[in-house]
Design a protein around this motif. Structure first.
Motif, PDB file in Angstrom:
ATOM      1  N   MET A   1       0.786  -1.257   0.104  1.00 38.17           N
ATOM      2  CA  MET A   1       0.120  -0.162  -0.072  1.00 38.17           C
ATOM      3  C   MET A   1       0.863   1.155   0.024  1.00 38.17           C
ATOM      4  N   SER A   2       0.163   2.115  -0.704  1.00 37.11           N
ATOM      5  CA  SER A   2       1.198   3.494  -0.812  1.00 37.11           C
ATOM      6  C   SER A   2       0.831   4.378   0.464  1.00 37.11           C
ATOM      7  N   ILE A   3       1.780   4.962   1.351  1.00 37.34           N
ATOM      8  CA  ILE A   3       1.693   5.730   2.448  1.00 37.34           C
ATOM      9  C   ILE A   3       1.484   7.046   2.220  1.00 37.34           C
ATOM     10  N   ILE A   4       2.480   7.554   0.955  1.00 36.39           N
ATOM     11  CA  ILE A   4       2.371   8.801   0.406  1.00 36.39           C
ATOM     12  C   ILE A   4       2.191   8.760  -1.104  1.00 36.39           C
ATOM     13  N   GLU A   5       1.521   9.500  -1.664  1.00 38.36           N
ATOM     14  CA  GLU A   5       1.223   9.590  -3.120  1.00 38.36           C
ATOM     15  C   GLU A   5       1.261  11.014  -3.513  1.00 38.36           C
ATOM     16  N   ALA A   6       1.984  11.138  -4.486  1.00 34.75           N
ATOM     17  CA  ALA A   6       2.216  12.663  -4.807  1.00 34.75           C
ATOM     18  C   ALA A   6       1.988  12.723  -6.487  1.00 34.75           C
ATOM     19  N   GLN A   7       1.079  13.571  -6.956  1.00 32.13           N
ATOM     20  CA  GLN A   7       0.760  13.652  -8.370  1.00 32.13           C
ATOM     21  C   GLN A   7       0.920  14.970  -8.677  1.00 32.13           C
ATOM     22  N   GLY A   8       1.640  14.924  -9.852  1.00 31.19           N
ATOM     23  CA  GLY A   8       1.792  16.557 -10.448  1.00 31.19           C
ATOM     24  C   GLY A   8       2.250  17.589  -9.182  1.00 31.19           C
ATOM     25  N   LEU A   9       2.862  17.323  -8.127  1.00 31.78           N
ATOM     26  CA  LEU A   9       2.921  18.322  -7.139  1.00 31.78           C
ATOM     27  C   LEU A   9       3.906  19.458  -7.712  1.00 31.78           C
ATOM     28  N   HIS A  10       3.368  20.513  -7.678  1.00 34.28           N
ATOM     29  CA  HIS A  10       3.977  21.841  -8.064  1.00 34.28           C
ATOM     30  C   HIS A  10       3.835  22.971  -7.223  1.00 34.28           C
ATOM     31  N   LYS A  11       4.961  23.670  -6.732  1.00 34.08           N
ATOM     32  CA  LYS A  11       4.928  24.814  -5.890  1.00 34.08           C
ATOM     33  C   LYS A  11       5.612  25.930  -6.595  1.00 34.08           C
ATOM     34  N   ALA A  12       4.918  27.119  -7.024  1.00 32.53           N
ATOM     35  CA  ALA A  12       5.624  28.297  -7.352  1.00 32.53           C
ATOM     36  C   ALA A  12       5.303  29.412  -6.452  1.00 32.53           C
ATOM     37  N   PHE A  13       6.544  30.086  -5.727  1.00 32.20           N
ATOM     38  CA  PHE A  13       6.106  31.210  -4.844  1.00 32.20           C
ATOM     39  C   PHE A  13       5.800  32.315  -5.595  1.00 32.20           C
ATOM     40  N   ASP A  14       5.305  33.377  -4.796  1.00 29.09           N
ATOM     41  CA  ASP A  14       4.765  34.419  -5.462  1.00 29.09           C
ATOM     42  C   ASP A  14       5.930  35.244  -6.100  1.00 29.09           C
ATOM     43  N   ASP A  15       7.244  35.269  -5.907  1.00 31.89           N
ATOM     44  CA  ASP A  15       8.203  35.830  -6.628  1.00 31.89           C
ATOM     45  C   ASP A  15       8.620  35.006  -7.819  1.00 31.89           C
ATOM     46  N   GLY A  16       7.669  34.015  -8.340  1.00 33.72           N
ATOM     47  CA  GLY A  16       7.927  33.296  -9.369  1.00 33.72           C
ATOM     48  C   GLY A  16       8.903  32.092  -9.313  1.00 33.72           C
ATOM     49  N   THR A  17       9.511  31.910  -8.106  1.00 34.94           N
ATOM     50  CA  THR A  17      10.496  30.771  -7.785  1.00 34.94           C
ATOM     51  C   THR A  17       9.513  29.626  -7.680  1.00 34.94           C
ATOM     52  N   VAL A  18      10.205  28.480  -8.759  1.00 33.45           N
ATOM     53  CA  VAL A  18       9.387  27.154  -8.841  1.00 33.45           C
ATOM     54  C   VAL A  18      10.279  26.252  -8.039  1.00 33.45           C
ATOM     55  N   ALA A  19       9.698  25.965  -6.744  1.00 37.42           N
ATOM     56  CA  ALA A  19      10.475  25.236  -5.959  1.00 37.42           C
ATOM     57  C   ALA A  19      10.247  23.751  -6.266  1.00 37.42           C
ATOM     58  N   VAL A  20       9.089  23.365  -6.472  1.00 39.77           N
ATOM     59  CA  VAL A  20       8.718  21.922  -6.975  1.00 39.77           C
ATOM     60  C   VAL A  20       7.882  21.763  -8.209  1.00 39.77           C
ATOM     61  N   ASP A  21       8.364  21.156  -9.107  1.00 38.75           N
ATOM     62  CA  ASP A  21       8.163  21.102 -10.608  1.00 38.75           C
ATOM     63  C   ASP A  21       7.363  19.930 -10.814  1.00 38.75           C
ATOM     64  N   ARG A  22       6.170  19.729 -10.673  1.00 39.89           N
ATOM     65  CA  ARG A  22       5.451  18.884 -11.131  1.00 39.89           C
ATOM     66  C   ARG A  22       5.874  17.338 -10.999  1.00 39.89           C
ATOM     67  N   VAL A  23       6.082  17.149  -9.490  1.00 41.63           N
ATOM     68  CA  VAL A  23       6.601  15.787  -9.117  1.00 41.63           C
ATOM     69  C   VAL A  23       5.596  14.929  -8.801  1.00 41.63           C
ATOM     70  N   ASP A  24       6.045  13.695  -9.231  1.00 43.61           N
ATOM     71  CA  ASP A  24       5.206  12.297  -8.985  1.00 43.61           C
ATOM     72  C   ASP A  24       5.938  11.498  -8.166  1.00 43.61           C
ATOM     73  N   PHE A  25       5.587  10.729  -7.399  1.00 49.48           N
ATOM     74  CA  PHE A  25       6.146   9.699  -6.399  1.00 49.48           C
ATOM     75  C   PHE A  25       5.125   9.049  -5.832  1.00 49.48           C
ATOM     76  N   GLU A  26       5.455   7.767  -5.246  1.00 49.67           N
ATOM     77  CA  GLU A  26       4.747   6.971  -4.280  1.00 49.67           C
ATOM     78  C   GLU A  26       5.681   6.457  -3.088  1.00 49.67           C
TER      79      GLU A  26
END
Ligand code: ATP
Ligand code: MG
Length: 332
Positions: free
Chosen positions: A1-26
């Protein structure tokens, strides 16, 4: 069983920094999953999203089957988190921190006392438990932070660079704790900049490069995947150019006074290669041939090595605490 599932996880901060770029993993239940990347790769931001401290700009994450946005407090109740920057109050003692977290976690008084003593003993903090955190070493703070994360018996533990700043002995003690926690059924999501740590400790490793996952695999398969062995010899920077003309630009690197050459698979290549290197004027004293390390995998995937941090002093960490796992819920 997957205890963590991340799909297309993306985080861009207000200043435009892309810290996490469409990440997938289990992450599977019971594994130690390593998240490896250099400074600014997006490790802490990913941990913060998964532990509900910050929201992804887009994409989804489920932890213990729960959506981290919709079920924020349930997720928080059921996980343990030790952040890179531990939020400890220097004017409180270690024991006061534990009491505060026990209250916030609504732990029963009897269980609270038993659990606190168990953790203080296990992490070698009994003697300093009534001292102000201001007087703690880096190692003691790290250990106290780990006890706070473990107090309620979580089945999933997030450790963000748990060994940065620890001395080698303390690092090994923490590794031993992680192994025991895993053996008793716990799952660990661990970020690190130490390639040897990822290799030693993790069942699988994700290599993160500028916010994106470059690869996910077991340490063994990552190393196998890059094929042949690596030849290392002490050299001056000038040796790189003739070596590159023999083996090709991408197969050789010069760092820290050594030249490293990726050997093609097969045992028969070495004698002729050594002869050609010798003929091109490279001294061959001190040549070693080794299996590839995770560091070499990292370099090949990301183009450069990891920046190493200086380890400052810390003291003996974490005795293993097997009984940490199992209750799995807040309010115990
Ligand atoms: N609140 C913020 N606002 C803007 N940019 C941020 C913010 N927090 C992080 N970043 C940026 O996002 C990127 C990823 O940062 P993050 O802290 O996730 O990296 P990391 O892999 O944990 O690095 P380190 O090894 O140094 O801890 C970096 O470029 C960082 O400067
Ligand atoms: Mg970080």
């Amino acid at each position: 069983m997957s205890i963590i599932e991340a799909q297309g996880l993306h985080k861009a901060f207000d200043d435009g920094t892309v810290a996490v770029d469409r990440v997938d993993f289990e992450v599977a239940e019971g594994e130690v999953f390593g998240f490896l990347g250099r400074n600014g790769a997006g490790k802490t931001t990913t941990v913060r999203i998964l532990t509900t401290l910050t929201r992804a700009t887009s994409g989804q994450a489920r932890v213990l089957g729960l959506d981290v946005v919709k079920h924020r407090s349930e997720v928080r109740d059921r996980i343990g988190l030790s952040l890179q920057q531990a939020a400890l109050d220097p004017l409180m003692t270690g024991r006061e921190h534990l009491q505060l977290i026990a209250s916030l976690r609504r732990m029963r008084p009897a269980r609270r006392t038993e659990r606190m003593e168990e953790l203080l003993t296990g992490f070698g903090l009994t003697e300093v438990a009534d001292r102000l955190v201001a007087t703690y070493t880096v190692g003691m703070r790290r250990r106290l932070d780990a006890t706070l994360a473990l107090l309620h018996g979580p089945q999933l533990l997030f450790l963000d660079e748990p060994t940065t700043g620890l001395d080698p002995q303390s690092r090994r003690a923490l590794w031993s704790f992680v192994r025991t926690y895993r053996q008793s059924g716990g799952t660990v999501f661990l970020t690190t900049q130490y390639l040897d740590e990822a290799d030693e400790l993790c069942d699988r490793i994700a290599i993160l490069d500028k916010g994106a996952v470059a690869v996910i695999d077991t340490p063994q398969d990552l190393k196998k995947g890059i094929g042949g062995k690596v030849l290392t010899l002490p050299a001056t920077p000038e040796a790189r150019e003739p070596a590159a003309s023999v083996v090709g630009e991408t197969a050789c690197r010069f760092t820290d006074g050594v030249l490293q050459i990726d050997l093609p698979a097969g045992d028969d290549v070495l004698p002729s290669l050594l002869k050609r290197l010798h003929d091109s004027g490279i001294p061959l004293t001190g040549v070693t041939v080794t299996d590839p390390t995770i560091e070499e995998v990292f370099i090949r995937l990301t183009g450069e090595g990891l920046e190493r941090r200086t380890q400052s002093d810390g003291s003996v960490a974490a005795a293993a605490l097997a009984r940490t796992v199992g209750t799995g819920r807040g309010g115990v």
